[in-house]
Write a protein that holds these residues in place. Structure first.
Motif, mmCIF file in Angstrom:
data_model
loop_
_atom_site.group_PDB
_atom_site.id
_atom_site.type_symbol
_atom_site.label_atom_id
_atom_site.label_comp_id
_atom_site.label_asym_id
_atom_site.label_seq_id
_atom_site.Cartn_x
_atom_site.Cartn_y
_atom_site.Cartn_z
ATOM 1 N N ARG A 99 0.885 -0.964 0.118
ATOM 2 C CA ARG A 99 0.098 -0.098 0.029
ATOM 3 C C ARG A 99 0.805 1.280 -0.185
ATOM 4 N N ASP A 100 0.860 2.061 -1.170
ATOM 5 C CA ASP A 100 1.464 3.186 -1.095
ATOM 6 C C ASP A 100 2.934 3.343 -0.741
ATOM 7 N N ILE A 101 3.490 2.532 -1.284
ATOM 8 C CA ILE A 101 4.888 2.334 -0.752
ATOM 9 C C ILE A 101 5.760 3.631 -1.360
ATOM 10 N N ASP A 102 6.507 4.301 -0.579
ATOM 11 C CA ASP A 102 7.486 5.536 -0.825
ATOM 12 C C ASP A 102 8.760 4.918 -0.233
ATOM 13 N N LEU A 103 9.806 4.832 -1.005
ATOM 14 C CA LEU A 103 11.017 4.527 -0.518
ATOM 15 C C LEU A 103 12.343 4.885 -1.534
ATOM 16 N N THR A 104 13.090 5.316 -0.881
ATOM 17 C CA THR A 104 14.429 5.495 -1.718
ATOM 18 C C THR A 104 15.446 4.802 -0.981
ATOM 19 N N VAL A 105 16.395 4.083 -1.795
ATOM 20 C CA VAL A 105 17.642 3.552 -1.496
ATOM 21 C C VAL A 105 18.759 4.124 -1.932
ATOM 22 N N ASP A 106 19.724 4.521 -1.292
ATOM 23 C CA ASP A 106 21.173 5.189 -1.916
ATOM 24 C C ASP A 106 21.889 3.948 -2.243
ATOM 25 N N ARG A 107 22.899 4.556 -3.171
ATOM 26 C CA ARG A 107 23.761 3.566 -3.611
ATOM 27 C C ARG A 107 24.761 3.266 -2.643
ATOM 28 N N GLY A 108 24.925 2.044 -2.269
ATOM 29 C CA GLY A 108 25.847 1.475 -1.252
ATOM 30 C C GLY A 108 25.346 1.354 0.074
ATOM 31 N N GLU A 109 23.883 1.875 0.144
ATOM 32 C CA GLU A 109 23.221 1.813 1.410
ATOM 33 C C GLU A 109 22.948 0.076 1.657
ATOM 34 N N ARG A 110 22.561 -0.251 3.333
ATOM 35 C CA ARG A 110 22.481 -1.361 3.311
ATOM 36 C C ARG A 110 21.369 -1.337 4.429
ATOM 37 N N ILE A 111 20.266 -2.064 3.897
ATOM 38 C CA ILE A 111 18.892 -1.952 4.511
ATOM 39 C C ILE A 111 18.468 -3.064 4.841
ATOM 40 N N VAL A 112 17.571 -3.292 6.118
ATOM 41 C CA VAL A 112 17.319 -4.700 6.677
ATOM 42 C C VAL A 112 15.606 -4.380 6.898
ATOM 43 N N ILE A 113 14.870 -5.342 6.222
ATOM 44 C CA ILE A 113 13.447 -5.371 6.483
ATOM 45 C C ILE A 113 12.921 -6.091 7.286
ATOM 46 N N CYS A 114 11.999 -5.686 8.069
ATOM 47 C CA CYS A 114 11.698 -6.812 9.213
ATOM 48 C C CYS A 114 10.129 -6.501 9.237
ATOM 49 N N GLY A 115 9.361 -7.306 9.823
ATOM 50 C CA GLY A 115 7.899 -7.283 10.295
ATOM 51 C C GLY A 115 7.286 -8.791 10.391
ATOM 52 N N PRO A 116 5.981 -8.626 10.444
ATOM 53 C CA PRO A 116 5.247 -10.025 10.803
ATOM 54 C C PRO A 116 5.144 -10.565 9.456
ATOM 55 N N SER A 117 4.840 -12.005 9.541
ATOM 56 C CA SER A 117 4.613 -12.503 8.404
ATOM 57 C C SER A 117 3.224 -12.238 7.657
ATOM 58 N N GLY A 118 3.447 -12.180 6.285
ATOM 59 C CA GLY A 118 2.199 -11.641 5.546
ATOM 60 C C GLY A 118 2.224 -10.028 5.445
ATOM 61 N N SER A 119 3.243 -9.362 6.042
ATOM 62 C CA SER A 119 3.304 -7.963 5.901
ATOM 63 C C SER A 119 3.968 -7.393 4.520
ATOM 64 N N GLY A 120 4.251 -8.218 3.620
ATOM 65 C CA GLY A 120 4.604 -7.822 2.263
ATOM 66 C C GLY A 120 6.069 -7.485 2.168
ATOM 67 N N LYS A 121 6.994 -7.789 3.190
ATOM 68 C CA LYS A 121 8.258 -7.731 3.052
ATOM 69 C C LYS A 121 9.099 -8.481 1.779
#
Lengths: 349, 336, 247
Positions: free
Chosen positions: C23-45
């Motif tokens: 839903r309405d995902i707004d996200l910017t990832v920079d070059r060289g950035e390290r991102i961890v995505i977490c959340g309950p199961s079924g959250s769309g990660k």
């Protein structure tokens, strides 16, 4: 468990089992001596027809001794019968080799082409000093093996295409392939053979006539392709989707994915299923008798119908052929089980 | 609560490529069919063969060996086909019932505790599976025509319903017939040349029935065996832990689960039996394929007759598929 | 201004007509950035990162990866997939090929690299994940941890700019999780852009530049790891953290 104890448990374990053993035993003791008497002790092995007709004669196996050449090789000229013999052995050898994964290289396709060409050269002749033998004189076991074996290279590419088509995302292709498979599987082989016999000549441009052998082969191949396609499709479905996803992330195209990743794995699993299919086709070749091609079953009628002396002993001839079919089919099904075990061994490496 | 937007068109999209491929495929197949139809039409004009299904109303001009209702050569072709169809249904229906009974017994026998019974059933399956059905039919037919006595000296068996006769003329048994006064049982008697009265089954019918039944029973046995073995042992163990008797456990736990695995391949075998009945043409039993064969020779309408046969068998297969899918959906074990 | 290598603008995705998974995902990832995505199961990660290499398709919004906009255009998708590598939870190694063949497959067939060069490249990557001695074995002969390391090496052979990890350690026995996380940590230190869906909070704390918490298809919170773990802002993040750090 020791031998005696095992026998005791399996034959007399409880009162029901014992009763069954007793009943079967009695039946055996009644029927078996009579059967053996007829089939072996009173049988005539190498006599002429009159000796078989005498009262008290048992099974007349002499009919086999007398007619085995026609039964096994059809109306092929006697002096040249070494040719179908060699051709058949080569073909059988090739089939045995094709089931082994170790033989699955480029060379196998070359081997198929080489053996098939040699087969036809040997059977038809007209080159290299061999005399010409028309296809209507081909018969018996070589014809059975030829029809069954030749149906494989003709049916397999079609079956592969149809299996892939049934799994496609494109609805038109999926429907076309499904319709073909359901159509062919819903009708008996005899109707396909009738089609080959009566209708294929109508399909050809006027003036072009195709040998009946080729037409029948086309019919058998079409029929076999539909069943093979289902076996292959089962194999394709068993490959986890993750394999195709991983291939996608590695930028492989659809055809590269199928060729390098999906098919090598899928085909290894379906070899036993394809072998069962081959055994069924091998048995089904007997139907070409109905459209006047004299393979093994038809060759017997050929051998005996015109010979009033030996005709009363057709049943012995039938038993002989039944034993031949049984030997081939039983051996093939055992081989198929062995191949399946080898494949599973490889998986659990 | 939003909904997904409509998709927009792009020539470079996968959808566009897909459409192009499909269009090409349909075009190619269409061309192939047009080519074949064109040739067929030309060939038929050259050979003077007429086409069309109107021949069905014409006089058949041949007799049929056996039929459930009256037929003679004055009748039209479509009636002949009907006779053939009824003959096919007759032998297929009886064959399916018999093969289920025999096959199930042998399938259970393969799992028996008694070694002799197990081996005999195993030998039965191996032998009859590995010999072609046509050969088996020919052998049974030969046995019937050679071993059985002539019709003027038939074998006789006295049953509580009446005498049963077996001879080269077939099987004669007590059967109900309709008379002016109502139903009565007609008993067969040995006449001077043949057995008269009673219900009759020709040797062709018997040979076909026996051959089909025994051949298919070998495959049915394997299906039943696989079905019984597919139920995990834990189920029977749990059933006995709950105190159920062997009979109850078989009826309430084992059989329902085994049946789910058995029914699909079993219907496949029924279809195979029906399709194999087409081999009747080889032993002279007038089933629908046999009649079609004669009709082709009489009328020359090969395309139409073959189309009729295929249509009949296809309808049977499709009907069975639909019934099977319905059964599968109903019986499926609900999963998450 | 650092340039962004991945940018989601109002991205929405549905499964069928009813299940609104992103839903309405707004996200910017920079070059060289390290991102961890977490959340309950079924959250769309997982769905989120699978959109980046078009294993899933989004229906609305704009998704740009390395300057290429992802849409119906097949050539754009092919171009993006050459720049993005992925590691799966189920490893998805090809069981009928050796480890070496798994790694050289794509460079030879897609990259049109010579067999010799592909082998050299493969050996380099295998050494990087410390598994060079298994090069001629078949995947099923290796342990889970070893297989996952091979999978990482296989993705690296294409020299991708972005690496995606979809719960890489969730299918592993506990004693093998560390060897894979070590490899990922080393990788992170070498400057590659990484997006990792994982439950391993220790890894997140040690390596991530940013932690993103997702729930029910939305990005609920994103912050530096120290801030996120010590001071979660939203009640949903607090709830989630208490559940997973509690036992």
């Amino acid at each position: 468990m020791g031998g005696m104890r095992w026998l005791r448990v399996n034959l007399f374990g409880d009162w029901k089992t014992s009763l069954a053993t007793l009943m079967v035993g009695l039946l055996f003791m009644y029927w078996l001596p009579q059967l053996l008497d007829w089939a072996l002790f009173r049988a005539r092995w190498l006599t002429n027809a009159d000796a078989c007709r005498l009262d008290g004669a048992g099974a007349c196996w002499s009919v086999v001794a007398e007619k085995y050449r026609i039964i096994l090789l059809g109306r092929y000229p006697q002096e040249e019968q070494w040719r179908p013999l060699i051709a058949t052995c080569l073909m059988v050898g090739l089939l045995v080799a094709s089931c082994l994964r170790a033989c699955w290289r480029r060379g196998l396709i070359v081997a198929w082409v080489a053996v098939l060409t040699t087969f036809f050269i040997l059977m038809y002749g007209d080159v290299a000093g061999l005399s010409k033998v028309e296809t209507d004189r081909w018969g018996g076991l070589p014809l059975t093996i030829l029809l069954a074996s030749l149906s494989i290279p003709t049916a397999f590419p079609l079956a592969l295409a149809i299996a892939l088509g049934r799994r496609s995302n494109l609805p038109a292709i999926r429907s076309l392939c499904t319709i073909f498979v359901e159509l062919v599987r819903g009708v008996p082989l005899i109707s396909v053979l009738f089609m080959a016999s009566f209708m294929f000549p109508l399909f050809m441009p006027p003036g072009l006539s195709i040998d009946v052998l080729i037409r029948v082969l086309a019919g058998i191949s079409l029929f076999s392709a539909a069943y093979m396609a289902e076996v292959i499709r089962g194999g394709l479905q068993s490959i986890p989707r993750g394999q195709e996803e991983a291939a996608a992330t590695l930028s492989l195209s659809y055809w590269q994915t199928q060729r390098l990743i999906v098919l090598p794995q899928a085909l290894a699993t379906v070899v036993p299923g394809l072998m069962n299919n081959f055994i069924a086709i091998f048995k089904d070749t007997s139907l070409v008798t109905i459209v006047s091609l004299y393979e093994l079953t038809g060759a017997l009628s050929l051998a005996l119908n015109s010979d009033a002396d030996w005709r009363p002993f057709k049943i012995e001839g039938y038993i002989f052929i039944a034993l031949i079919y049984f030997t081939f089919c039983y051996a093939m099904s055992r081989y198929s089980l062995w191949v399946e075990r080898e494949v599973n061994k490889g998986k659990a490496r | 609560m939003k909904s997904p937007p409509k998709k927009r068109w792009s020539w470079r999209s996968r959808t566009a490529r897909g459409l192009i491929y499909q269009g090409l495929a349909v075009l190619l197949i269409g061309l192939l069919f047009w080519f074949l139809a064109h040739n067929t039409a030309r060939n038929m004009t050259v050979r003077g063969i007429q086409s069309g299904f109107d021949f069905l109303a014409q006089t058949a001009g041949f007799d049929i060996g056996e039929s459930l209702f009256a037929f003679d050569s004055e009748q039209p072709y479509w009636r002949a086909f009907l006779v053939g169809l009824v003959n096919t249904i007759r032998v297929a229906a009886l064959g399916i019932i018999l093969t289920t009974v025999i096959g199930t017994l042998i399938g259970i026998g393969r799992l028996a505790r008694n070694l002799l019974v197990r081996s005999l059933c195993g030998a039965y399956v191996e032998f009859f599976r590995n010999v072609p059905i046509l050969l088996q039919l020919l052998m049974w037919y030969l046995l019937f025509t050679e071993i059985l006595p002539a019709a003027d000296a038939a074998w006789r068996l006295n049953t509580w319903l009446g005498p049963v006769f077996l001879s080269k003329g077939g099987l004669n048994f007590p059967a109900p017939v309709a008379t002016e006064t109502g139903w009565e049982i007609s008993l067969p008697i040995q006449g001077e040349f043949a057995v008269e009265h009673g219900g009759a089954l020709t040797p062709e019918f018997l040979a076909l029935l026996l051959g089909l039944t025994i051949y298919t029973a070998a495959f049915v046995a394997e299906v039943v065996r696989a079905g019984i073995q597919s139920v995990p042992r834990g189920q029977t163990e749990a059933a006995s832990a709950l105190g159920l008797s062997r009979a109850h456990s078989m009826r309430l736990i084992l059989l329902p689960q085994a049946l789910r695995v058995i029914i699909p391949p079993m219907t496949n075998q029924y279809l195979n039996l029906t399709k194999n009945s087409s081999l009747a043409v080889a032993i002279g039993y007038p089933d629908v394929v046999s009649i079609a064969n004669t009709a082709i020779n009489q009328s020359g309408r090969a395309v139409e007759c073959i189309a009729i046969i295929m249509l009949i068998y296809l309808s049977t297969s499709l009907l069975t598929s639909v019934l099977m899918n319905w059964y599968n959906a109903k019986a499926a074990i609900r999963e998450r | 201004m650092t340039d962004s290598i991945i940018s989601f603008e109002k991205v929405n995705k549905w499964y069928g007509n009813n299940f609104h998974v992103l839903r309405d995902i707004d996200l910017t990832v920079d070059r060289g950035e390290r991102i961890v995505i977490c959340g309950p199961s079924g959250s769309g990660k997982s769905t989120l990162i699978r959109c980046i290499n078009r294993l899933e398709e989004h229906q609305e919004g704009r998704l740009v990866v390395d300057g290429i906009e992802l849409g119906e255009d097949v050539r754009a998708v092919d171009a993006v997939r050459k720049e993005v590598g992925m590691v799966f939870q189920q490893f998805n190694l090809f069981p009928h090929l050796t480890v070496m063949e798994n790694l050289t497959l794509s460079p030879i067939w897609v990259g049109k690299v010579s067999k010799q060069e592909a082998r050299e490249r493969a050996m380099t990557q295998l050494e990087r994940v410390r598994i060079a001695e298994q090069a001629d074995k078949y995947p099923l002969q290796l342990s889970g941890g070893q297989q996952q390391r091979v999978a990482i090496a296989r993705a690296l052979c294409l020299k991708p700019k972005i690496m995606l990890f979809d719960e890489p350690t969730s299918a592993l026995d506990p004693e093998m999780i560390k060897e894979v996380l070590d490899v990922m940590t080393e990788l992170a230190a070498q400057g590659i852009t990484m997006l990792c869906v994982t439950h391993e909070m220790g890894f997140a704390k040690a390596v991530a530049d940013r932690v993103i918490f997702m729930d029910e298809g939305q990005i609920v919170e994103q912050a530096k790891p120290e801030e996120f773990f010590s001071n979660p802002q939203s009640p949903r993040s607090q709830d989630f953290l208490s559940k997973i750090l509690g036992h």
